[in-house]
Each structure stands twice: as structure tokens, then as C-alpha cells.
Design a protein around this motif. Structure first.
Motif, mmCIF file in Angstrom:
data_model
loop_
_atom_site.group_PDB
_atom_site.id
_atom_site.type_symbol
_atom_site.label_atom_id
_atom_site.label_comp_id
_atom_site.label_asym_id
_atom_site.label_seq_id
_atom_site.Cartn_x
_atom_site.Cartn_y
_atom_site.Cartn_z
ATOM 1 N N HIS A 15 -23.680 34.406 -2.046
ATOM 2 C CA HIS A 15 -22.652 33.417 -2.361
ATOM 3 C C HIS A 15 -22.108 33.551 -3.777
ATOM 4 C CE1 HIS A 15 -26.370 31.789 -3.903
ATOM 5 N NE2 HIS A 15 -25.782 30.743 -4.435
ATOM 6 N N PHE A 16 -22.747 34.388 -4.597
ATOM 7 C CA PHE A 16 -22.241 34.589 -5.951
ATOM 8 C C PHE A 16 -20.955 35.406 -5.973
ATOM 9 C CE2 PHE A 16 -26.941 34.305 -7.358
ATOM 10 C CZ PHE A 16 -26.869 32.920 -7.386
ATOM 11 N N TRP A 17 -20.484 35.830 -4.795
ATOM 12 C CA TRP A 17 -19.223 36.568 -4.738
ATOM 13 C C TRP A 17 -18.081 35.752 -5.336
ATOM 14 C CZ3 TRP A 17 -14.817 34.726 -2.507
ATOM 15 C CH2 TRP A 17 -14.945 33.665 -1.603
ATOM 16 N N SER A 18 -18.079 34.432 -5.087
ATOM 17 C CA SER A 18 -16.970 33.601 -5.570
ATOM 18 C C SER A 18 -16.997 33.481 -7.090
ATOM 19 C CB SER A 18 -17.012 32.222 -4.913
ATOM 20 O OG SER A 18 -18.265 31.598 -5.108
ATOM 21 N N LEU A 19 -18.189 33.394 -7.661
ATOM 22 C CA LEU A 19 -18.309 33.373 -9.116
ATOM 23 C C LEU A 19 -17.874 34.715 -9.703
ATOM 24 C CD1 LEU A 19 -19.207 31.597 -11.470
ATOM 25 C CD2 LEU A 19 -21.515 32.519 -11.202
ATOM 26 N N SER A 20 -18.164 35.784 -8.982
ATOM 27 C CA SER A 20 -17.734 37.121 -9.394
ATOM 28 C C SER A 20 -16.213 37.208 -9.447
ATOM 29 C CB SER A 20 -18.297 38.162 -8.424
ATOM 30 O OG SER A 20 -17.706 39.427 -8.597
ATOM 31 N N VAL A 21 -15.533 36.698 -8.425
ATOM 32 C CA VAL A 21 -14.068 36.709 -8.400
ATOM 33 C C VAL A 21 -13.515 35.933 -9.590
ATOM 34 C CG1 VAL A 21 -12.032 35.887 -7.148
ATOM 35 C CG2 VAL A 21 -13.889 37.015 -5.906
ATOM 36 N N GLU A 22 -14.081 34.760 -9.829
ATOM 37 C CA GLU A 22 -13.586 33.920 -10.914
ATOM 38 C C GLU A 22 -13.795 34.568 -12.276
ATOM 39 O OE1 GLU A 22 -13.989 29.374 -12.633
ATOM 40 O OE2 GLU A 22 -15.662 30.313 -11.594
ATOM 41 N N GLU A 23 -14.972 35.121 -12.524
ATOM 42 C CA GLU A 23 -15.263 35.692 -13.830
ATOM 43 C C GLU A 23 -14.415 36.917 -14.126
ATOM 44 O OE1 GLU A 23 -17.535 34.204 -16.286
ATOM 45 O OE2 GLU A 23 -16.660 32.822 -14.833
ATOM 46 N N ILE A 24 -14.155 37.749 -13.119
ATOM 47 C CA ILE A 24 -13.290 38.905 -13.335
ATOM 48 C C ILE A 24 -11.874 38.449 -13.677
ATOM 49 C CG2 ILE A 24 -12.152 40.843 -12.172
ATOM 50 C CD1 ILE A 24 -14.781 41.428 -10.775
ATOM 51 N N PHE A 25 -11.398 37.406 -13.009
ATOM 52 C CA PHE A 25 -10.061 36.885 -13.311
ATOM 53 C C PHE A 25 -9.980 36.421 -14.753
ATOM 54 C CE2 PHE A 25 -6.916 33.528 -13.642
ATOM 55 C CZ PHE A 25 -5.804 34.117 -13.044
ATOM 56 N N TYR A 26 -11.003 35.711 -15.217
ATOM 57 C CA TYR A 26 -10.943 35.144 -16.556
ATOM 58 C C TYR A 26 -11.254 36.146 -17.658
ATOM 59 C CZ TYR A 26 -10.294 30.719 -14.264
ATOM 60 O OH TYR A 26 -9.778 29.713 -13.496
ATOM 61 N N THR A 56 -13.457 39.349 -1.722
ATOM 62 C CA THR A 56 -13.144 40.064 -2.954
ATOM 63 C C THR A 56 -11.863 39.521 -3.565
ATOM 64 O OG1 THR A 56 -11.823 41.774 -1.866
ATOM 65 C CG2 THR A 56 -14.200 42.159 -2.024
ATOM 66 N N LEU A 57 -11.653 39.870 -4.825
ATOM 67 C CA LEU A 57 -10.463 39.400 -5.521
ATOM 68 C C LEU A 57 -9.178 39.908 -4.877
ATOM 69 C CD1 LEU A 57 -9.266 41.923 -7.481
ATOM 70 C CD2 LEU A 57 -11.387 41.433 -8.683
ATOM 71 N N PHE A 58 -9.254 41.003 -4.122
ATOM 72 C CA PHE A 58 -8.058 41.557 -3.498
ATOM 73 C C PHE A 58 -7.455 40.617 -2.456
ATOM 74 C CE2 PHE A 58 -10.717 45.200 -4.751
ATOM 75 C CZ PHE A 58 -9.863 45.780 -5.674
ATOM 76 N N THR A 59 -8.273 39.750 -1.888
ATOM 77 C CA THR A 59 -7.767 38.816 -0.885
ATOM 78 C C THR A 59 -7.984 37.349 -1.256
ATOM 79 O OG1 THR A 59 -9.862 39.053 0.316
ATOM 80 C CG2 THR A 59 -8.009 40.411 1.047
ATOM 81 N N ARG A 60 -8.579 37.082 -2.440
ATOM 82 C CA ARG A 60 -8.865 35.689 -2.789
ATOM 83 C C ARG A 60 -8.367 35.276 -4.174
ATOM 84 N NH1 ARG A 60 -12.653 33.932 1.128
ATOM 85 N NH2 ARG A 60 -12.297 31.835 0.368
ATOM 86 N N ILE A 61 -7.883 36.205 -4.972
ATOM 87 C CA ILE A 61 -7.507 35.850 -6.340
ATOM 88 C C ILE A 61 -6.249 34.994 -6.386
ATOM 89 C CG2 ILE A 61 -5.973 37.786 -6.928
ATOM 90 C CD1 ILE A 61 -7.662 38.037 -9.540
ATOM 91 N N ASP A 62 -5.520 34.954 -5.273
ATOM 92 C CA ASP A 62 -4.287 34.160 -5.253
ATOM 93 C C ASP A 62 -4.563 32.665 -5.386
ATOM 94 O OD1 ASP A 62 -5.503 34.336 -2.733
ATOM 95 O OD2 ASP A 62 -3.634 33.859 -1.687
ATOM 96 N N GLY A 63 -5.753 32.213 -4.946
ATOM 97 C CA GLY A 63 -6.094 30.799 -5.095
ATOM 98 C C GLY A 63 -6.171 30.397 -6.560
ATOM 99 N N ILE A 64 -6.845 31.206 -7.373
ATOM 100 C CA ILE A 64 -6.941 30.934 -8.811
ATOM 101 C C ILE A 64 -5.564 31.054 -9.455
ATOM 102 C CG2 ILE A 64 -8.092 31.549 -10.956
ATOM 103 C CD1 ILE A 64 -10.312 32.821 -9.336
ATOM 104 N N ALA A 65 -4.827 32.111 -9.085
ATOM 105 C CA ALA A 65 -3.505 32.339 -9.669
ATOM 106 C C ALA A 65 -2.557 31.185 -9.362
ATOM 107 C CB ALA A 65 -2.931 33.654 -9.156
ATOM 108 N N LEU A 66 -2.658 30.626 -8.155
ATOM 109 C CA LEU A 66 -1.798 29.500 -7.811
ATOM 110 C C LEU A 66 -2.146 28.279 -8.652
ATOM 111 C CD1 LEU A 66 0.457 28.396 -6.033
ATOM 112 C CD2 LEU A 66 -1.284 27.679 -4.392
ATOM 113 N N GLY A 67 -3.439 28.039 -8.871
ATOM 114 C CA GLY A 67 -3.837 26.947 -9.760
ATOM 115 C C GLY A 67 -3.274 27.131 -11.148
ATOM 116 N N CYS A 68 -3.279 28.370 -11.645
ATOM 117 C CA CYS A 68 -2.694 28.675 -12.954
ATOM 118 C C CYS A 68 -1.199 28.382 -12.952
ATOM 119 C CB CYS A 68 -2.936 30.141 -13.314
ATOM 120 S SG CYS A 68 -4.668 30.601 -13.511
#
Length: 368
Positions: free
Chosen positions: A138-149, A193-205
Motif C-alpha cells: 500500500h506504500f505505492w500511493s505514498l511513493s506516487v506522492e513523494e515523487i511528485f513533490y 504508478t504515477l503514469f496513471t495516477r499523478i493526475d489526481g495530485i495535479a488536479l488538486g494543484c
């Protein structure tokens, strides 16, 4: 930094959906729910949708981090990289690496066995590329977030136009990546992975960057916006069923359903309503003491829940059985918060954007 209401309540909803979804995977407690009623089954699907819960967290996180950067920029006309990364480190690392330390001691005692690749990806926040064991997957989601930031502050200082265009580009790229992966699947590709989930963070931004403009358009229609977004989220799973009947299911390949581009937009609308909308029943529920407290514990609940929900190598000892596994999850989260998170949060406050400038700062580029 402005303190936004309802955020902990949204975090609580996010982590509760994750908990229920994981319990559904590992336990039989929800098998008693065998209603033939279509609406009730949609409610069930929504309540057990842990991927949707993660996307709520992504959108909220992107909104908050960008709001913090905007606040710092408006007050100082600079962004302190040093403070930003120190804040992220103090917020994420202590509780996270404590969990890994516990896992390491349990492995030494023969309770767990994680292979070398599992340890490497856990220690380096690259778990999204190797999420094959339950206790750390489940740490995959934290991985996506940390790479984005890691790169978002660098984008931010390039100026208002560049940061907005980058967020839009990421939001547009993800549906394109979903199409590519659908027709050209790869062994390492999945929906974690960020390739299919990073849009959620980007939309919040992006919502934070256009907050004033969006609020000006929505403020006269808050009730309609909330009802529309909530109803649309509830029926999204049924959309695929009806599109499949007429041969149009392919429409959802790029857009997804409950954790795709459409859902992210609906989550963003509910986020804005929850924070800036009328303070009615929904607002009061999100800001109740119970929801606020669960939201406060949400990070530690996230870290510990998989350990208690599922035991070693699939063997469910007493502490991993329902309902005591939920009790132990919350007890571990409370211990983690008060003994580890809270002391480091006090230290983190010294590096807030309101503190006096220290270390390297970067002049924010002006938009041409």
C-alpha cells in the motif's frame, strides 16, 4: 498559512474507504450484503472502493501543498526549497521508517520475510513499481506522492503560467497513457504508478492555482454542484455497465470510472464545496470531533492498517482477525501519532512558510 476547514474530515473519509476496501479483500464480513437492489449495490461498491479513497487523498494533498506554496510566494515572493523539503521529511519520514523498523525486527524474528527488492523499493519510496507483498504494497500511493513533490517546487518557481501549464499537461497526459497501456500492455504497468495516477495530485494543484476564479463561478450554485458531484460519483460504476451494452465501453479507457479523470473532477468539486461552501449538514459532519480526530490519525492509520488487516504469509492470527484488527489498527495509529508524528510536527512548525527565512530561497519567476 491559512487553515482550511473540513480537510481532516475529507482525510477521514479517504482512510475509512481504504480500510473498508481492504477489509473487503481480506475478510468475508461483507459477503452478507447480497442485495439485488441496483442502488444498494452501488452504495456498497462506493463504500468498499479503496482506490477512490486514495484519489480523495491525492486531490486534497495537491490542493493543500500548492496552497501552502502560494501563501509563501504571496508573502515573501520567494520559495524556500530547504524549508519545503525539511517539512516534507519531518511529516513523512519518522512514522514511515518506524513502521519499516518494526517490519525489520519482525523479519529478524522470523515473523515476516520480505525479499531484497521489496526492501529497496520500500526504503526508497519506489514501491509503486513493486507492490507485490501485502504489508508494504500500500506504500505505492505514498511513493506516487513523494515523487511528485520532488519536482513540483521546481516547477512552481518557474512562474504562474508554467506551473499551470505543467499541471494541465499532467492531467492530459494520464488519459493518453491509459490508452497506450491498454493497447500496448507492459509487465511493469499497473494502476498503481504515477503514469496513471499523478493526475489526481495535479488536479488538486490546479484547483489551488485557479481557486479564486473557480469559486467565483460556483458560489451561486453550491447546492447543485454538491448534489451533482455526489450523485455522479455514486452512479459512475454503472456507467461502464450501460456503455458496454451499446458497445461504447472504450470511452472509459482514458477517463476511468471511480479513480480516473472524471472522478478526480468530481472529488475536486466536493473538496471546494466542503471547504468554501455553505456550512450545513455536510460541513458539520466533516468538522465533527470524530471525523476531525480520524482525519488527524489518517496518516498513521494508513501506515499500519495493512499489517493488522492481513497477517504473515496469509496466516491470520488473532490480532489480524475482524473486528479486533480494526481496534489494533487504531491503537497503533494513536501510538504512532502521539509518540512519533506529533513531536516531529512540532519541529516541522519551526520550518513553516510563516517562519523567518533560512537557507536557500528562490525568486519566483514572473509570468510574461
Amino acid at each position: 498559512m491559512q487553515k482550511y476547514p473540513s480537510i481532516n474530515g475529507l482525510r477521514a473519509i479517504s482512510i475509512l474507504l481504504v480500510l473498508l476496501g481492504h477489509l473487503h479483500v481480506t475478510s468475508s464480513i461483507f459477503q452478507v450484503w447480497k442485495e439485488d437492489n441496483r442502488l444498494l449495490n452501488l452504495v456498497k461498491y462506493f463504500l468498499l472502493n479503496h482506490h477512490f479513497g486514495v484519489n480523495v487523498f491525492f486531490v486534497v494533498s495537491g490542493f493543500l501543498i500548492t496552497s501552502l506554496l502560494l501563501d509563501e510566494e504571496q508573502r515573501t515572493r520567494t520559495i524556500s526549497f530547504k524549508k519545503f523539503y525539511i517539512r516534507r521529511t519531518l511529516r513523512i519520514f519518522p512514522a514511515y521508517y518506524f513502521v519499516l523498523l518494526v517490519y525489520f525486527l519482525l523479519q529478524l524474528g522470523g515473523y515476516f520475510h520480505f525479499n531484497t527488492l521489496s526492501w529497496i523499493t520500500s526504503l526508497t519510496f519506489t514501491k509503486q513499481f513493486y507492490s507485490h507483498d501485502w504489508q508494504t504494497g500500500h506504500f505505492w500511493s505514498l511513493s506516487v506522492e513523494e515523487i511528485f513533490y520532488l519536482f513540483w517546487p521546481l516547477v512552481f518557481v518557474a512562474g504562474d503560467r508554467f506551473r499551470k501549464r505543467t499541471a494541465i499537461l499532467l492531467i492530459v497526459l494520464v488519459p493518453l497513457m491509459r490508452i497506450v497501456f491498454h493497447f500496448y500492455p507492459t509487465e511493469w504497468r499497473n494502476d498503481l504508478t504515477l503514469f496513471t495516477r499523478i493526475d489526481g495530485i495535479a488536479l488538486g494543484c490546479l484547483v489551488a492555482l485557479y481557486k479564486e476564479e473557480i469559486l467565483a463561478k460556483l458560489s451561486a450554485y453550491w447546492t447543485a454542484v454538491f448534489i451533482f458531484a455526489a450523485a455522479a460519483l455514486l452512479v459512475l460504476p454503472d456507467v461502464r455497465f450501460h456503455l458496454a451494452k451499446i458497445g461504447l465501453e472504450f470511452i472509459l479507457i482514458p477517463l476511468g470510472t471511480t479513480y480516473g479523470s472524471i472522478a478526480n473532477v468530481l472529488i475536486a468539486l466536493i473538496l471546494l464545496y466542503s471547504v468554501f461552501g455553505p456550512q450545513r449538514l455536510w460541513f458539520r459532519m466533516l468538522n465533527s470531533r470524530v471525523m476531525d480526530y480520524v482525519g488527524m490519525l489518517s496518516y498513521s492509520i494508513y501506515l499500519w492498517q495493512e499489517f493488522f488487516i492481513w497477517g504473515r504469509e496469509g496466516h491470520k492470527d488473532w490480532i489480524h482477525q475482524f473486528p479486533q484488527n480494526i481496534v489494533f489498527t487504531f491503537l497503533a495509529a494513536m501510538g504512532s501519532y502521539y509518540l512519533i508524528e506529533k513531536p516531529f510536527l512540532r519541529l516541522k512548525a519551526k520550518f513553516s512558510s510563516d517562519a523567518a527565512p533560512t537557507g536557500k530561497t528562490v525568486q519566483v519567476a514572473e509570468a510574461p
